[in-house]
Every structure is written in structure tokens, then in C-alpha cells.
Scaffold this motif. Structure first.
Motif, PDB file in Angstrom:
ATOM      1  N   TRP A 109       0.878  -1.191   0.000  1.00 19.96           N
ATOM      2  CA  TRP A 109       0.000   0.000   0.000  1.00 19.96           C
ATOM      3  C   TRP A 109       0.902   1.223   0.000  1.00 19.96           C
ATOM      4  CZ3 TRP A 109      -4.398   0.380   4.197  1.00 19.96           C
ATOM      5  CH2 TRP A 109      -5.144   1.544   3.977  1.00 19.96           C
ATOM      6  N   THR A 110       0.913   1.941  -1.121  1.00 17.01           N
ATOM      7  CA  THR A 110       1.680   3.189  -1.195  1.00 17.01           C
ATOM      8  C   THR A 110       0.717   4.307  -1.611  1.00 17.01           C
ATOM      9  OG1 THR A 110       2.227   3.089  -3.542  1.00 17.01           O
ATOM     10  CG2 THR A 110       3.736   1.945  -2.030  1.00 17.01           C
ATOM     11  N   PHE A 121      -7.072   0.393  -1.129  1.00 19.17           N
ATOM     12  CA  PHE A 121      -6.541  -0.725  -0.339  1.00 19.17           C
ATOM     13  C   PHE A 121      -7.531  -1.012   0.784  1.00 19.17           C
ATOM     14  CE2 PHE A 121      -2.882   0.420  -2.722  1.00 19.17           C
ATOM     15  CZ  PHE A 121      -2.116  -0.735  -2.813  1.00 19.17           C
ATOM     16  N   ALA A 122      -7.864  -2.297   0.936  1.00 15.81           N
ATOM     17  CA  ALA A 122      -8.902  -2.654   1.911  1.00 15.81           C
ATOM     18  C   ALA A 122      -8.341  -2.844   3.311  1.00 15.81           C
ATOM     19  CB  ALA A 122      -9.599  -3.930   1.455  1.00 15.81           C
ATOM     20  N   ILE A 125      -2.875  -7.088   5.341  1.00 17.54           N
ATOM     21  CA  ILE A 125      -2.949  -8.500   5.722  1.00 17.54           C
ATOM     22  C   ILE A 125      -1.614  -8.974   6.266  1.00 17.54           C
ATOM     23  CG2 ILE A 125      -2.382  -9.487   3.450  1.00 17.54           C
ATOM     24  CD1 ILE A 125      -4.650 -11.538   3.932  1.00 17.54           C
ATOM     25  N   TYR A 126      -0.536  -8.242   5.918  1.00 19.25           N
ATOM     26  CA  TYR A 126       0.802  -8.658   6.381  1.00 19.25           C
ATOM     27  C   TYR A 126       1.708  -7.431   6.409  1.00 19.25           C
ATOM     28  CZ  TYR A 126       5.044 -11.514   6.729  1.00 19.25           C
ATOM     29  OH  TYR A 126       6.215 -12.092   7.155  1.00 19.25           O
ATOM     30  N   TYR A 127       2.204  -7.105   7.588  1.00 14.73           N
ATOM     31  CA  TYR A 127       3.145  -5.977   7.726  1.00 14.73           C
ATOM     32  C   TYR A 127       4.537  -6.495   7.386  1.00 14.73           C
ATOM     33  CZ  TYR A 127      -0.495  -3.321  10.091  1.00 14.73           C
ATOM     34  OH  TYR A 127      -1.647  -2.643  10.383  1.00 14.73           O
ATOM     35  N   ASP A 128       5.084  -5.971   6.305  1.00 14.11           N
ATOM     36  CA  ASP A 128       6.384  -6.471   5.840  1.00 14.11           C
ATOM     37  C   ASP A 128       7.358  -5.307   5.705  1.00 14.11           C
ATOM     38  OD1 ASP A 128       8.239  -8.301   4.912  1.00 14.11           O
ATOM     39  OD2 ASP A 128       6.932  -9.120   3.369  1.00 14.11           O
ATOM     40  N   LYS A 226       9.036   0.245   4.752  1.00 20.97           N
ATOM     41  CA  LYS A 226       7.753  -0.282   5.242  1.00 20.97           C
ATOM     42  C   LYS A 226       7.031  -0.858   4.031  1.00 20.97           C
ATOM     43  CE  LYS A 226       6.462   3.649   7.063  1.00 20.97           C
ATOM     44  NZ  LYS A 226       5.666   4.682   7.746  1.00 20.97           N
ATOM     45  N   GLU A 227       6.622  -2.099   4.126  1.00 24.95           N
ATOM     46  CA  GLU A 227       5.856  -2.730   3.037  1.00 24.95           C
ATOM     47  C   GLU A 227       4.553  -3.288   3.624  1.00 24.95           C
ATOM     48  OE1 GLU A 227       7.162  -2.587  -0.141  1.00 24.95           O
ATOM     49  OE2 GLU A 227       9.016  -1.724   0.654  1.00 24.95           O
ATOM     50  N   PRO A 228       3.578  -2.416   3.824  1.00 25.13           N
ATOM     51  CA  PRO A 228       2.283  -2.921   4.297  1.00 25.13           C
ATOM     52  C   PRO A 228       1.548  -3.597   3.143  1.00 25.13           C
ATOM     53  CG  PRO A 228       2.217  -0.529   4.025  1.00 25.13           C
ATOM     54  CD  PRO A 228       3.594  -0.955   3.656  1.00 25.13           C
ATOM     55  N   LEU A 229       1.451  -4.920   3.197  1.00 23.18           N
ATOM     56  CA  LEU A 229       0.859  -5.670   2.082  1.00 23.18           C
ATOM     57  C   LEU A 229      -0.639  -5.857   2.316  1.00 23.18           C
ATOM     58  CD1 LEU A 229       3.520  -8.548   1.824  1.00 23.18           C
ATOM     59  CD2 LEU A 229       3.602  -6.251   0.809  1.00 23.18           C
ATOM     60  N   GLY A 230      -1.423  -5.639   1.274  1.00 19.13           N
ATOM     61  CA  GLY A 230      -2.861  -5.823   1.466  1.00 19.13           C
ATOM     62  C   GLY A 230      -3.598  -5.971   0.159  1.00 19.13           C
TER      63      GLY A 230
END
Ligand SMILES: N[C@@H](CCC(=O)N[C@@H](CS)C(=O)NCC(=O)O)C(=O)O
Length: 342
Positions: A109-110, A121-122, A125-128, A226-230
Motif C-alpha cells: 500500500w503506497t 486498499f482494503a 494483511i501482512y506488515y512487511d 515499510k511494506e504494508p501488504l494488502g
């Protein structure tokens, strides 16, 4: 007063008639999914733990299970999904052009993707975060020793900008070798054409399994971004974004409330009001989204809560063996936190 009341009641009646909630859901995407009979889910080309096909073409992984959870909520059938793989580079055009109903594919999510590219972005699901893998024998123990290194990565990802930022900030030079397919980038690294391979740290755990001698590679300790994946959807169908968001929230809330795939049946008899609302014993929360009120029961019965999905696909019991870390619930020192059902 009586006049005011009757005007109010009249307006209310009109609103109910005009409301699409009963016959139609208020989401063109949900209506299309229901009419089609299955969900169309965009996933990766193959990434262990997240979205990976086996030899028979059966998909598994956290991102895959999330799409199955949406299918369970809509159809009470986690198999009512068609998975479409797309490379890092192709994924956004494919979502925009309607090739799938959502993209559930280790996507960060950027701001640019959210605003300029026109997606919603909903959730996360995974903080990466981005990391590096190197050959242990070369003696590198920190990313700060990578001055002058050649680094392999996949094009169309957040990695390229992150690495530029990190090396510039630390006054280091580097050469980047990018490949459209992850397999090509990994092969180049494994053949020794690059000193390091970089991507989301979760992807490094998956990548190590692909190496000829997995034990010879070490993941460096630095996380450089920060790679907030979703999961994400096209902008313009807010209700659909809500549904995708609340499927994730339902799974996180279920974990917090101790509702699992094993006990969800008996939990419908719980006297805890939060559990009763989540499971649709009380309230009209499912119907308010165009689903059935037992939407969360369907999700949890078929796919489990967030913690179960995490453990099965990427956790200590899986091939990746990733610790919960910051993906633990907020009540256990992590970042996973969902708004309440009320
Ligand atoms: N989270 C990053 C990276 C996503 C990404 O595509 N990562 C690669 C390496 S882990 C991948 O998924 N490769 C598998 C594929 O392309 O199917 C982003 O959103 O840009």
C-alpha cells in the motif's frame, strides 16, 4: 408535530424503497460476482506462502486464502474463486481493466497506488519490510557492508525506489539488475551474477527455498522500508471495498475473540455480545453489506481466523517458518487491530 412525523416517515419509506440493500447489494462488483457464481482473484505468478500453484494448478497461500474467505462469505463455498496470476509489472493494469474483482498479491500500500493509480486498499494483511539475502560464505553480515554491490530484484516493485533511497542515505553505490519475472531474478542471484537479492522480507524466506543450497544464504538483519501488504480494489465501488475490508476485519476480530474454525459452531451460542454480533446471532451486519448475517461464520468455518490463516501459510508450522512478530494482534504486542462489529 404529526405533520413533521408523517413527512419523516414518508421520507424513510422512500429511502427504504430506493435502498438497493434488499434486492441488490449496493455494490455493482458484488452483484456481478453473485451473478457469475464465483470470485475473480488476482494473485502472483507464484510465491510460496502467499500465492502458489501446485503441479495440479491448485493455489495455496495467505493471499489465496483471503480470496477464499471472501468467496466463503458470499457463496458459503471457499472454492468459488478463479485465480489469475499476474506479474508485479502487469498487476495494476490487469486490476484496472477488470480482469479480476480484487488483487490479493503481496502488494504494498503506497500513496501513489492509492491515489494516482486509482485503487482502494482494503487493509493490511501482512506488515512487511524490504530486506536482503546474501551468500553467507562471502562474510557480509549487515546491509551497510553492501557498498559497490550488484543487487538483483524484480521490476515493477517498490524495491527499486527503496534501494535507491537506502544506498543514497548511507553514501553507498550499487548496481541494480532487474528482471520482470521473480524466477529470473532469483536464478541470476543463485548463479552468482549478483551479490545480493532484495525484496520484501517474507519473499526472501520464500526465495531461499528456491535456491540450490538454501542453507548457504543468510537474510541480513536490516529492514530498509515499510511494506504494508494488502488486498486492493478499483476505486469507485465503495461498498465492494467495504466488503473486502470487513472480511479481513472479521478474521482479525475472530482471532481476538477466540473464535476459530474448530469452535465457531459452539461460539454461536456464546453470551459474549461481541461474539454474537460478529457471528450474526445479533444484528443485521451481514445484510447491511448485501451478504447473509452469518457471513463471518462462513468465513471462519471454512478458512479460520487471521491467526489460523497466518500459521497455516507462513507461520512457524509452515515451510516458511516466519514468526508472528509485528503481525501479532495488538493485544499481544503486534500491529494487527480491527475496528469492532457494532
Ligand atoms: N510488495 C512489493 C513487491 C511485490 C512483488 O512483486 N514481489 C515479488 C518478489 S517477492 C513477487 O511477488 N514475485 C512473484 C511474482 O512476480 O509472481 C510491491 O508491492 O511492489
Amino acid at each position: 408535530m404529526r405533520f413533521v412525523l408523517s413527512v419523516f416517515l414518508g421520507a424513510l419509506a422512500l429511502a427504504v424503497v430506493a435502498s438497493p440493500a434488499s434486492a441488490q447489494s449496493g455494490s455493482a462488483t458484488l452483484d456481478a460476482v453473485k451473478a457469475r457464481g464465483y470470485l475473480m482473484c488476482g494473485v502472483s505468478d507464484g510465491l510460496a506462502g502467499f500465492s502458489n500453484p501446485d503441479a495440479q494448478g491448485n493455489w495455496s497461500g495467505l493471499d489465496v486464502d483471503f480470496c477464499r474467505a471472501i468467496a466463503a462469505a458470499i457463496f458459503d463455498d471457499p472454492n468459488a474463486v478463479r485465480f489469475t496470476p499476474s506479474t508485479a509489472k502487469e498487476r495494476f493494469t490487469a486490476l484496472q481493466s477488470g480482469e479480476f474483482d480484487l488483487l490479493s498479491r503481496n502488494t504494498t500500500w503506497t500513496m501513489q497506488r492509492d491515489i494516482a493509480l486509482g485503487f482502494t486498499f482494503a487493509g493490511i494483511i501482512y506488515y512487511d519490510g524490504q530486506g536482503f539475502i546474501v551468500r553467507g560464505a562471502e562474510g557480509t553480515t549487515s546491509a551497510l557492508q553492501l557498498n559497490g554491490a550488484t543487487v538483483c530484484t524484480q521490476s515493477g516493485t517498490t524495491t527499486e525506489l527503496n534501494i535507491a533511497d537506502y544506498f543514497t542515505a548511507n553514501n553507498m553505490t550499487y548496481e541494480l539488475l532487474t528482471f520482470e519475472k521473480e524466477a529470473e531474478a532469483l536464478q541470476a542471484y543463485d548463479e552468482g551474477r549478483c551479490d545480493a537479492y532484495t525484496t520484501d522480507q517474507s519473499g526472501l524466506y520464500a526465495a531461499r527455498l528456491e535456491m540450490r543450497n538454501a542453507d548457504e544464504h543468510i537474510i541480513l538483519p536490516e529492514i530498509i522500508s515499510k511494506e504494508p501488504l494488502g488486498p486492493l480494489v478499483r476505486q469507485g465501488d465503495d461498498r465492494w471495498a467495504d466488503i473486502v475490508r470487513w472480511v479481513l476485519f472479521a478474521q482479525i476480530n475472530a482471532e481476538e475473540l477466540g473464535v476459530t474454525s474448530a469452535n465457531v459452531g459452539e461460539m454461536t451460542g456464546s453470551s459474549n455480545p461481541e461474539i454474537r454480533r460478529l457471528l450474526g446471532v445479533e444484528g443485521e451486519f451481514g445484510a447491511s453489506m448485501g451478504l447473509t448475517n452469518d457471513w463471518a461464520v462462513r468465513i471462519i468455518r471454512h478458512m479460520g481466523n487471521y491467526g489460523e490463516m497466518f500459521e497455516r501459510n507462513v507461520g512457524e508450522g509452515s515451510i516458511l517458518k516466519i514468526a508472528r512478530g509485528i503481525n501479532a494482534l495488538w493485544s499481544k504486542g503486534g500491529l494487527q487491530y480491527a475496528p469492532p462489529v457494532r
